[in-house]
Write an enzyme that holds these catalytic residues in place. Structure first.
Site, mmCIF file in Angstrom:
data_model
loop_
_atom_site.group_PDB
_atom_site.id
_atom_site.type_symbol
_atom_site.label_atom_id
_atom_site.label_comp_id
_atom_site.label_asym_id
_atom_site.label_seq_id
_atom_site.Cartn_x
_atom_site.Cartn_y
_atom_site.Cartn_z
ATOM 1 N N LYS A 151 3.196 -8.723 9.064
ATOM 2 C CA LYS A 151 2.255 -8.966 7.975
ATOM 3 C C LYS A 151 3.019 -9.525 6.770
ATOM 4 O O LYS A 151 4.249 -9.296 6.674
ATOM 5 C CB LYS A 151 1.522 -7.679 7.603
ATOM 6 C CG LYS A 151 2.378 -6.691 6.810
ATOM 7 C CD LYS A 151 1.536 -5.567 6.291
ATOM 8 C CE LYS A 151 2.337 -4.679 5.358
ATOM 9 N NZ LYS A 151 2.633 -5.286 4.054
ATOM 10 N N HIS A 181 3.097 -1.200 11.023
ATOM 11 C CA HIS A 181 3.956 -0.068 11.357
ATOM 12 C C HIS A 181 3.288 1.285 11.108
ATOM 13 O O HIS A 181 3.708 2.295 11.674
ATOM 14 C CB HIS A 181 5.292 -0.156 10.612
ATOM 15 C CG HIS A 181 5.217 0.123 9.149
ATOM 16 N ND1 HIS A 181 4.911 -0.853 8.222
ATOM 17 C CD2 HIS A 181 5.407 1.259 8.453
ATOM 18 C CE1 HIS A 181 4.924 -0.318 7.014
ATOM 19 N NE2 HIS A 181 5.224 0.962 7.125
ATOM 20 N N LYS A 185 3.230 5.528 13.375
ATOM 21 C CA LYS A 185 3.665 6.801 12.806
ATOM 22 C C LYS A 185 3.174 7.976 13.656
ATOM 23 O O LYS A 185 2.058 7.964 14.175
ATOM 24 C CB LYS A 185 3.172 6.937 11.363
ATOM 25 C CG LYS A 185 3.905 6.011 10.389
ATOM 26 C CD LYS A 185 3.437 6.220 8.967
ATOM 27 C CE LYS A 185 4.227 5.377 7.981
ATOM 28 N NZ LYS A 185 5.624 5.799 7.879
ATOM 29 N N GLU A 219 3.425 4.561 -3.536
ATOM 30 C CA GLU A 219 4.846 4.262 -3.570
ATOM 31 C C GLU A 219 5.402 4.513 -4.964
ATOM 32 O O GLU A 219 4.743 4.186 -5.960
ATOM 33 C CB GLU A 219 5.108 2.811 -3.176
ATOM 34 C CG GLU A 219 4.651 2.434 -1.785
ATOM 35 C CD GLU A 219 4.869 0.967 -1.507
ATOM 36 O OE1 GLU A 219 5.952 0.598 -1.015
ATOM 37 O OE2 GLU A 219 3.955 0.171 -1.787
ATOM 38 N N ASP A 238 -1.638 -6.903 0.575
ATOM 39 C CA ASP A 238 -0.421 -6.322 1.135
ATOM 40 C C ASP A 238 -0.677 -4.994 1.826
ATOM 41 O O ASP A 238 -0.014 -4.665 2.810
ATOM 42 C CB ASP A 238 0.616 -6.132 0.025
ATOM 43 C CG ASP A 238 1.986 -5.748 0.556
ATOM 44 O OD1 ASP A 238 2.420 -6.350 1.553
ATOM 45 O OD2 ASP A 238 2.630 -4.864 -0.030
ATOM 46 N N HIS A 243 -2.984 -1.935 6.366
ATOM 47 C CA HIS A 243 -2.665 -0.525 6.578
ATOM 48 C C HIS A 243 -3.873 0.388 6.366
ATOM 49 O O HIS A 243 -4.215 1.207 7.221
ATOM 50 C CB HIS A 243 -1.549 -0.073 5.630
ATOM 51 C CG HIS A 243 -0.241 -0.762 5.857
ATOM 52 N ND1 HIS A 243 0.167 -1.213 7.095
ATOM 53 C CD2 HIS A 243 0.765 -1.075 5.006
ATOM 54 C CE1 HIS A 243 1.363 -1.767 6.982
ATOM 55 N NE2 HIS A 243 1.739 -1.695 5.738
ATOM 56 N N LYS A 343 1.861 0.779 -6.443
ATOM 57 C CA LYS A 343 3.302 0.859 -6.684
ATOM 58 C C LYS A 343 3.568 1.545 -8.024
ATOM 59 O O LYS A 343 2.702 1.601 -8.881
ATOM 60 C CB LYS A 343 3.919 -0.544 -6.676
ATOM 61 C CG LYS A 343 3.922 -1.193 -5.293
ATOM 62 C CD LYS A 343 4.689 -2.500 -5.309
ATOM 63 C CE LYS A 343 4.794 -3.074 -3.890
ATOM 64 N NZ LYS A 343 5.618 -2.230 -3.002
#
Length: 493
Positions: A151, A181, A185, A219, A238, A243, A343
């Site tokens: 991505k 990803h 998990k 994050e 993003d 996700h 973020k």
């Protein structure tokens, strides 16, 4: 090497070609994951790794580069010097400008001596995806191979479709592995086990008993030197488009007929297509976007987004998104799904919170009617766990209720080491297992849902709301939940 549950001879030989072989993703994630698989005896002895980049190095110079940049991302307990040396013996390096098709003859020559299926991992910017695929086809290197696409796959629905169309002319859909990803998990895998392996939760997993669901991916880091990339992308593209919507689809999906790849992905697709569109005023009412300003992370001052290298002055790129989504189905009608990512937030956290409805009437006082009394929390990071919150009688006289927790911490219950997400996903690519990868129609449905939000922001929307670094985002994100008589977990105390 440590013992594995299967013999190396059970694993297929392969040639793993890593484009972007000197890049940050290769150093931080991909090569550490391949080292872990090698250490655990999960790679065939014949398996080779061929790194490709345009940095002028020979193989010995590249191996020194790998030693400097990959070892810091392998925990001390997991590193073994002799295993590392044997891992490096698998590796070769090819200097190649991926934008020059004629240069791919060098790669063909390097691969002609190898055995096994060829796997091309494109750890590059999406602008190079199509040129690389076309060059591989021109060099006769695509037959029977697999390709992994990182991505973001495009910038919007139109560019994503353009990439998928071009790649689809060269590779069949069952050769294309679009990686997310988060799907690798351990806690996400356990979410599937929790839902479809236990009769306890299935009767409760519906609108009659679930009041709301919250998904948070937070994050502490900022853009970390990737300002040029991030300023053209933002949190919606993003994180939300891939996700968070993937996590939502797993939570809300119907039980698949089996765990075969298409059976699972068919059910996820139905959820994505059932998402209620956000249009016009609904976007401004149900979507919050923010941008971090100066603040402090763990006591250290950090700069505002505008001061990050590569970020344009006056940029309106969002570093935070919170929104309310709804799934228009019989199972979930009327249940709000609150999604949040950002973020420079107060902590590194990825979790799913399922809030069950309070009892309809309590003879035990108001505590039993309090929202959040009955809750299931699936934590994806930093420490993977599942927690069920309930009420119990506090010891002593009277009937005073107190919150209690039933915890499953995977690292305490299971003695064996947990497999990292990238390791699991790379082994699935090598083994030809597609269930944990995003199918094209899933990706298209996700882009189609976020497209009106992107168009609104690109048009007449107000700029992102500022929030101080080290907080949980702008106040409007709290107000969004307050309008539905709920709050984020950290606001309850």
């Amino acid at each position: 090497m440590t013992k594995s549950s299967t013999r190396q001879s059970d694993h297929p030989p392969f040639a793993f070609v890593l484009f972007g072989g000197t890049g940050d993703l290769a150093m931080r994630k991909i090569l550490p994951a391949l080292y872990a698989a090698h250490r655990d005896g999960l790679l065939a002895p014949e398996g080779r790794i061929v790194a490709v980049a345009n940095t002028a190095l020979d193989t010995s110079g590249y191996l020194r580069w790998v030693g400097e940049h990959v070892k810091p991302h392998i925990s001390g307990a997991a590193f073994d010097d002799s295993v590392w040396r044997s891992f490096l013996e698998r590796m070769a390096y090819v200097v190649l400008d991926a934008s020059q098709p004629e240069a791919f003859s060098v790669l063909r020559d390097a691969l002609d001596t190898g055995r096994g299926r060829r796997i091309y991992y494109l750890a590059t910017g999406p602008a190079l995806f199509v040129p690389i695929c076309r060059a591989l086809a021109s060099a006769g290197l695509t037959e029977g191979s697999r390709i992994v696409l990182e991505k973001p796959l495009g910038y919007d629905l139109e560019s994503s479709n353009a990439i998928n169309d071009a790649v689809g002319q060269i590779f069949n859909e069952d050769q294309i592995y679009r990686i997310d990803h988060y799907l690798g998990k351990e806690a996400v895998q356990n979410l599937l086990a929790l839902r479809f392996g236990n009769s306890l939760f299935e009767p409760l997993w519906r609108r009659e008993w679930v009041e709301s669901i919250q998904i948070t991916v937070a994050e502490e880091l900022g853009v970390e030197g990737r300002g040029n990339f991030y300023d053209q992308t933002g949190a919606l593209r993003d994180m939300v488009q891939n996700h968070l919507l993937q996590l939502l689809s797993i939570i809300a999906m119907e039980p698949p007929r089996s765990m075969d790849a298409d059976a699972v992905r068919d059910e996820k697709l139905r959820v994505l297509r059932a998402l209620k569109p956000l249009l016009g005023d609904e976007i401004r009412h149900n979507v919050v976007r923010g941008q971090y300003h100066v603040g402090a992370i763990k006591g250290a001052s950090v700069c505002a987004y505008h001061a990050e290298q590569g970020v344009g002055q006056g940029s309106t790129t969002e570093t935070f998104v919170a929104l309310k989504a709804e799934v228009e189905s019989w199972r979930w009608a009327g249940v709000p799904f609150f999604l949040r990512t950002g973020k420079r937030l107060a902590g590194r956290l990825a979790e799913i919170v399922v809030n069950f409805r309070p009892v309809p009437h309590s003879a035990l006082g108001p505590t039993a009617l309090r929202p959040g009394s009955n809750r299931l929390t699936i934590r994806l990071q930093p420490n993977e766990s599942i927690r069920l919150s309930a009420l119990a009688k506090q010891p002593g006289m009277g009937m005073t209720l107190q919150g209690v927790h039933l915890d499953l911490a995977f690292d305490q219950f299971f003695q064996q080491d947990r497999m990292e997400a990238y390791q699991r996903l790379l082994l699935d690519v090598i083994g030809g297992r597609l269930a944990l990868f995003v199918r094209r129609d899933e990706q298209e449905a996700a882009w189609r849902w976020v497209a009106p939000i992107i168009e609104d922001w690109d048009g007449h929307a107000s700029p992102p709301k500022p929030y101080a670094s080290g907080t949980w985002g702008p106040a409007a994100a709290s107000a969004l939940l307050a309008r539905h008589s709920t709050c984020w977990p950290e606001e309850e105390n």
